[in-house]
Scaffold this motif. Sequence first.
Motif, PDB file in Angstrom:
ATOM      1  N   ASP A  54      42.630  34.585  28.719  1.00 46.28           N
ATOM      2  CA  ASP A  54      43.286  35.008  29.963  1.00 46.28           C
ATOM      3  C   ASP A  54      42.284  35.604  30.944  1.00 46.28           C
ATOM      4  N   ALA A  55      41.389  36.448  30.437  1.00 48.71           N
ATOM      5  CA  ALA A  55      40.375  37.051  31.307  1.00 48.71           C
ATOM      6  C   ALA A  55      39.446  35.981  31.857  1.00 48.71           C
ATOM      7  N   ALA A  56      39.028  35.036  31.021  1.00 43.42           N
ATOM      8  CA  ALA A  56      38.146  33.959  31.465  1.00 43.42           C
ATOM      9  C   ALA A  56      38.828  33.102  32.532  1.00 43.42           C
ATOM     10  N   ALA A  57      40.130  32.849  32.360  1.00 49.28           N
ATOM     11  CA  ALA A  57      40.868  32.060  33.349  1.00 49.28           C
ATOM     12  C   ALA A  57      40.938  32.781  34.690  1.00 49.28           C
ATOM     13  N   ARG A  58      41.138  34.099  34.656  1.00 40.82           N
ATOM     14  CA  ARG A  58      41.154  34.879  35.905  1.00 40.82           C
ATOM     15  C   ARG A  58      39.797  34.830  36.601  1.00 40.82           C
ATOM     16  N   ILE A  59      38.739  34.924  35.817  1.00 41.52           N
ATOM     17  CA  ILE A  59      37.391  34.869  36.373  1.00 41.52           C
ATOM     18  C   ILE A  59      37.140  33.502  37.001  1.00 41.52           C
ATOM     19  N   GLN A  60      37.509  32.435  36.296  1.00 43.66           N
ATOM     20  CA  GLN A  60      37.314  31.083  36.823  1.00 43.66           C
ATOM     21  C   GLN A  60      38.110  30.876  38.101  1.00 43.66           C
ATOM     22  N   SER A  61      39.337  31.337  38.118  1.00 38.88           N
ATOM     23  CA  SER A  61      40.186  31.182  39.293  1.00 38.88           C
ATOM     24  C   SER A  61      39.580  31.883  40.499  1.00 38.88           C
TER      25      SER A  61
END
Length: 59
Positions: free
Chosen positions: A12-19
């Motif tokens: 979830d954290a990685a997805a937020r960073i990518q977004s």
Amino acid sequence: MPDSKSKPMTTDAAARIQSTEARNSGTGQVQSGGFASRAQGAAATNINQGTTQHQGGKK
């Protein structure tokens, strides 16, 4: 004083960073080898090692 313990990178954290990186890049893409890419790799490693569990989608 802030807590010095680090938390493992989650999907979830990685997805937020990518977004955020894609939104701010101007191209809608993330840089290969950039921070978002490394965050995703760290999250995958943590899942494979059993450090974290996959967290799916929006709630």
